[in-house]
Design an enzyme around this catalytic site. Structure first.
Site, PDB file in Angstrom:
ATOM      1  N   TRP A 118     -13.413 -23.199  -3.046  1.00  0.00           N
ATOM      2  CA  TRP A 118     -12.731 -24.504  -3.034  1.00  0.00           C
ATOM      3  C   TRP A 118     -13.222 -25.368  -1.884  1.00  0.00           C
ATOM      4  O   TRP A 118     -13.325 -26.584  -2.016  1.00  0.00           O
ATOM      5  CB  TRP A 118     -11.217 -24.344  -3.046  1.00  0.00           C
ATOM      6  N   ASP A 153      -6.232 -28.732   2.201  1.00  0.00           N
ATOM      7  CA  ASP A 153      -5.992 -28.479   0.780  1.00  0.00           C
ATOM      8  C   ASP A 153      -5.072 -27.264   0.713  1.00  0.00           C
ATOM      9  O   ASP A 153      -5.497 -26.140   0.977  1.00  0.00           O
ATOM     10  CB  ASP A 153      -7.333 -28.203   0.074  1.00  0.00           C
ATOM     11  N   LYS A 156       0.018 -24.453  -9.120  1.00  0.00           N
ATOM     12  CA  LYS A 156      -0.021 -23.095  -8.589  1.00  0.00           C
ATOM     13  C   LYS A 156       1.389 -22.654  -8.194  1.00  0.00           C
ATOM     14  O   LYS A 156       1.884 -21.662  -8.676  1.00  0.00           O
ATOM     15  CB  LYS A 156      -0.955 -22.997  -7.379  1.00  0.00           C
TER      16      LYS A 156
HETATM   17  C1  PLP Z   1      -6.649 -25.013  -8.127  1.00  0.00           C
HETATM   18  C2  PLP Z   1      -7.223 -25.518  -6.866  1.00  0.00           C
HETATM   19  C3  PLP Z   1      -7.949 -26.716  -6.812  1.00  0.00           C
HETATM   20  C4  PLP Z   1      -8.225 -27.537  -8.061  1.00  0.00           C
HETATM   21  O1  PLP Z   1      -7.110 -28.232  -8.469  1.00  0.00           O
HETATM   22  P1  PLP Z   1      -7.147 -29.181  -9.744  1.00  0.00           P
HETATM   23  O2  PLP Z   1      -5.708 -29.483  -9.928  1.00  0.00           O
HETATM   24  O3  PLP Z   1      -7.751 -28.414 -10.877  1.00  0.00           O
HETATM   25  O4  PLP Z   1      -7.926 -30.387  -9.402  1.00  0.00           O
HETATM   26  C5  PLP Z   1      -8.430 -27.141  -5.602  1.00  0.00           C
HETATM   27  N1  PLP Z   1      -8.215 -26.439  -4.471  1.00  0.00           N
HETATM   28  C6  PLP Z   1      -7.529 -25.281  -4.484  1.00  0.00           C
HETATM   29  C7  PLP Z   1      -7.321 -24.545  -3.208  1.00  0.00           C
HETATM   30  C8  PLP Z   1      -7.019 -24.791  -5.678  1.00  0.00           C
HETATM   31  O5  PLP Z   1      -6.336 -23.632  -5.688  1.00  0.00           O
END
Ligand code: PLP
Length: 360
Positions: A102, A172, A196
């Site tokens: 990521w 993030d 998530k």
């Molecule tokens: C799932 C995830 C993403 C991607 O998210 P989207 O909603 O598909 O854009 C980005 N960063 C992390 C840490 C994730 O777990």
């Protein structure tokens, strides 16, 4: 009706009581005669739902008053572009800490808008850790430092809040937001997709210090300009109304469970069941350094990968789904977010013991 133990990394399991409440309110929300999905986002019912969701999120995370909470769309991948467009503020370079898949995605996207520096990377050790803070070489002129607090694919999580001096810290937190208390004031911007640990896909949460917004690049789409979004209470365009409603129900559920310290305690206990088993096993192993292991996403490998398919098949037969690791790393991954009950983790460990005894 049979509900499985769903170990998906995202979209992920939701608390059953939340789903039941949503089902009960599906046709007629609180006597309105409408589903939340059918409501005007500017009507008094939805405005109340929206305000309550924001208030609960502020309460759970103790978000200081000088931070804006934005309910956006575009996911964390969208934010990989939206954050640089909004946060460069006349600067030209961004510092990244590279902890895995990521991080790499964030880095790649930011390169379209700025000069990118890798201030630290765990690539050399196969992304098995967070590079220790003492190894970071930060640029004091960077627009901000970007971290991914939990690498959902690699299963690497920060268990400290990095001190980065006067440069804004951006995180993030897609896959560990609300899994534990966070001192929001130590960050300048936190973002994450909802699917998530919060609710349905389609909602993206942004928590940003208000004095940092208002200097977006001129090319920034208006719907992704934090100032525009903030000035319009996240209703510059139609927000993902149903996802916000479900998120509000999840926030209420977390509060009823005892809030984030209680969640953290449960999450630590769940993860310990798995990691303790992995560490004593000669058959399964964890690829991540102990002090950086994720409490949310637990990757593990069978020593003999020829048995992977049989392991997954047996798990599925026992009602345990979505345990296959991400295609980029292989092996297995158990995602055990807030909504995964301890019974699900116990069932998984019991199955791993059984599988090991039968195949070792
Ligand atoms: C799932 C995830 C993403 C991607 O998210 P989207 O909603 O598909 O854009 C980005 N960063 C992390 C840490 C994730 O777990």
């Amino acid at each position: 009706m049979t509900r499985v133990f769903n170990f998906s990394a995202g979209p992920a399991a939701l608390p059953e009581s939340v789903l039941r409440q949503a089902a009960a309110e599906m046709l007629d929300w609180h006597g309105s005669g409408m589903s939340v999905m059918e409501m005007s986002h500017r009507g008094k019912e939805f405005i109340a739902i929206h305000a309550e969701a924001e208030a609960l999120l502020r309460e759970l995370l103790a978000i200081p008053a000088n931070y804006k909470v934005l309910f956006m769309q575009g996911g964390a991948i969208g934010e990989n572009a939206i954050v640089p467009m909004n946060m460069l503020r006349g600067k030209t370079s961004i510092d990244f800490i590279d902890t895995g898949e990521w991080s790499k995605k964030s880095i790649k996207e930011a390169k379209k808008y700025a000069k990118v520096r890798i201030a630290a990377s765990a690539e050399a050790t196969g992304y098995d850790r967070v590079p220790p803070r003492s190894d970071w070489t930060l640029d004091p002129d960077a627009a901000y430092v970007h971290v991914c607090s939990n690498e959902t694919i690699g299963g690497v999580e920060y268990h400290f809040t990095p001190e980065v001096g006067g440069v804004p810290l951006v995180a993030d937190m897609s896959s560990d937001i609300l899994s534990r208390p966070v001192d929001v004031a130590q960050y300048d911007l936190i973002y994450g997709g909802a699917q998530k640990n919060i609710g349905p896909a389609g909602l993206t949460i942004v928590i940003v210090r208000e004095d940092l917004i208002g200097q977006a690049l001129p090319i920034t789409p208006s719907a992704f300009d934090y100032k525009q979004v903030a000035d319009n209470d996240s209703m510059y365009n139609t927000p993902p109304t149903y996802a916000i409603y479900i998120a509000g129900l999840v926030f209420n559920w977390i509060k009823a469970q005892g809030g984030l310290s209680a969640m953290a305690e449960r999450n630590r206990a769940k993860a310990a069941l798995l990691y303790d088993y992995l560490d004593q096993s000669k058959f399964f192993k964890s690829p991540v350094q102990r002090d950086c292991r994720s409490l949310m996403n637990v990757p593990f490998k069978l020593r003999d990968e020829a048995l992977d398919a049989a392991f997954l098949e047996g798990a599925e037969a026992r009602g345990m789904l979505q345990l296959k690791g991400h295609r980029s790393v292989g092996g297995m991954r158990a995602s055990i977010y807030n909504a995964m009950p301890v019974e699900g983790v116990k069932a998984l460990v019991a199955y791993m013991q059984e599988f090991e005894a039968a195949n070792a």
